[in-house]
Write an enzyme that holds these catalytic residues in place. Sequence first.
Site, PDB file in Angstrom:
ATOM      1  N   ASP A 136       0.837  -1.198   0.000  1.00  0.00           N
ATOM      2  CA  ASP A 136       0.000   0.000   0.000  1.00  0.00           C
ATOM      3  C   ASP A 136       0.874   1.251   0.000  1.00  0.00           C
ATOM      4  O   ASP A 136       1.610   1.502   0.956  1.00  0.00           O
ATOM      5  CB  ASP A 136      -0.903   0.004   1.236  1.00  0.00           C
ATOM      6  CG  ASP A 136      -1.813   1.225   1.288  1.00  0.00           C
ATOM      7  OD1 ASP A 136      -2.990   1.097   0.936  1.00  0.00           O
ATOM      8  OD2 ASP A 136      -1.333   2.309   1.689  1.00  0.00           O
TER       9      ASP A 136
ATOM     10  N   TYR B  33       3.179   9.823  -0.491  1.00  0.00           N
ATOM     11  CA  TYR B  33       4.297   9.220   0.234  1.00  0.00           C
ATOM     12  C   TYR B  33       5.644   9.476  -0.454  1.00  0.00           C
ATOM     13  O   TYR B  33       6.690   9.251   0.150  1.00  0.00           O
ATOM     14  CB  TYR B  33       4.106   7.711   0.386  1.00  0.00           C
ATOM     15  CG  TYR B  33       2.862   7.276   1.100  1.00  0.00           C
ATOM     16  CD1 TYR B  33       2.040   8.181   1.780  1.00  0.00           C
ATOM     17  CD2 TYR B  33       2.468   5.935   1.097  1.00  0.00           C
ATOM     18  CE1 TYR B  33       0.883   7.765   2.423  1.00  0.00           C
ATOM     19  CE2 TYR B  33       1.317   5.519   1.741  1.00  0.00           C
ATOM     20  CZ  TYR B  33       0.526   6.429   2.393  1.00  0.00           C
ATOM     21  OH  TYR B  33      -0.618   6.006   3.027  1.00  0.00           O
TER      22      TYR B  33
ATOM     23  N   LYS C  34      -2.920   6.105  -4.233  1.00  0.00           N
ATOM     24  CA  LYS C  34      -3.989   7.044  -3.891  1.00  0.00           C
ATOM     25  C   LYS C  34      -3.751   8.388  -4.576  1.00  0.00           C
ATOM     26  O   LYS C  34      -2.602   8.803  -4.750  1.00  0.00           O
ATOM     27  CB  LYS C  34      -4.044   7.257  -2.374  1.00  0.00           C
ATOM     28  CG  LYS C  34      -4.018   5.958  -1.572  1.00  0.00           C
ATOM     29  CD  LYS C  34      -3.906   6.190  -0.075  1.00  0.00           C
ATOM     30  CE  LYS C  34      -3.687   4.893   0.674  1.00  0.00           C
ATOM     31  NZ  LYS C  34      -2.278   4.437   0.618  1.00  0.00           N
TER      32      LYS C  34
ATOM     33  N   HIS D 286      -7.503   9.880  -1.498  1.00  0.00           N
ATOM     34  CA  HIS D 286      -6.780   9.906  -0.229  1.00  0.00           C
ATOM     35  C   HIS D 286      -7.557  10.614   0.876  1.00  0.00           C
ATOM     36  O   HIS D 286      -7.602  10.152   2.019  1.00  0.00           O
ATOM     37  CB  HIS D 286      -5.411  10.565  -0.429  1.00  0.00           C
ATOM     38  CG  HIS D 286      -4.363  10.070   0.508  1.00  0.00           C
ATOM     39  ND1 HIS D 286      -3.029   9.954   0.154  1.00  0.00           N
ATOM     40  CD2 HIS D 286      -4.426   9.642   1.797  1.00  0.00           C
ATOM     41  CE1 HIS D 286      -2.338   9.476   1.177  1.00  0.00           C
ATOM     42  NE2 HIS D 286      -3.167   9.293   2.181  1.00  0.00           N
TER      43      HIS D 286
END
Length: 282
Positions: A50, A55, A80, A113
Site C-alpha cells: 500500500d 508518500y 492514492k 486519499h
Amino acid sequence: MNITDINGKVKLNNGYEMPYFGLGVYKSKDGDEVKDAIQFALKAGYRHIDTASFYKNEEGVGEAIKESHIPREELFVTSKVWNDDQGYEGTLKAIDESLAKLQMDYLDLYLIHWPVPDTLTDTWRAMEEIYKSGKAKAIGLCNCVEHQMDEIIESGTIKPMLLQNEFHPKLVQQNMLDYCAERNIQYEGWSPLMRGQILDNEILKNIAEKYQKSTAQVVLRWDLQKGVITIPKSVHENRIKQNAKIFDFKLTEDEVQQIDALDNNERTGAHPDHFMEHFANK
C-alpha cells in the site's frame, strides 16, 4: 472474513480478490529504505503493498517489485490520489503519473486519499472512468465518515469497493464498520498499531502473554477478526516478519470485546471533516 494464512484474501463487491494482510509504506523513504522493506516483506510472503503519491516513494515501490521478479498478477498494489490533484482532469492525470512511477500498467486498487469537499463528486467520476478503463481493478476512498460516503454513493454510478480509515483499538468507529458491512464495502485500516502508542497497554500485554505473542501481533490479529484488512508499516526485517506471524492463534470473543472496549475515539491523524485545516497548518 475467513482467516487462513498470509496468502488469504477477501472478495470485494466487484468480485476482485484482495489480500487481507499487507505492508504499508507511509514515511518509508524512497530508494533503498522502501525497496529493502518491500523485499523483506515479499520474502516473508506478503503480496499486498500500500503506497500513495503523497508518500513520495512510488518509484522505489515500483523498482522493488520489478527487481523481485514476482509476476505482477501475483501482487496487489494500492496507490492514492492526493488532495491537490483531485477533480476530474487532475485525477485522470494523477493515476497516469503514479503508474509511470510504479512502472505498471494498472493498479489493483486506487483510492481517493481524502474527501476534498468541492471536488469529491468530480473526483469520483474520474475514478469511475479509471475503473472502466482497467487502469485500476478496484476503486474506493480513504478517511471518510457517513455523509461523505453517502455523497459518493448517491452521485456515482459505481459503488466504492473499499474504505480505508484510521483504525486501531483506540479508534474503532464501529458505526463505520457497520455502515460498510451493510453496503458490502470492504473496510481497511491504516495506523493499526497507533504509531506504537498502543503497544504498552496492559490489557493487550496480558492477552499477548497468554498466547506468547507481541502486543502488535495481538492487535493485528484483532484487526482481521474484526473483518478489517490491515497494512502495518515497518522498514525493519524482523518486525516485518513478526507482524505476519498472526495466523497460528485466535482471540476469543471475550478478548475481542476487551480490545473493542479500549475505544475512546482517539486519533493520530485528522478527522475527515477537518482535514483541510489540518493540512493547511502543516
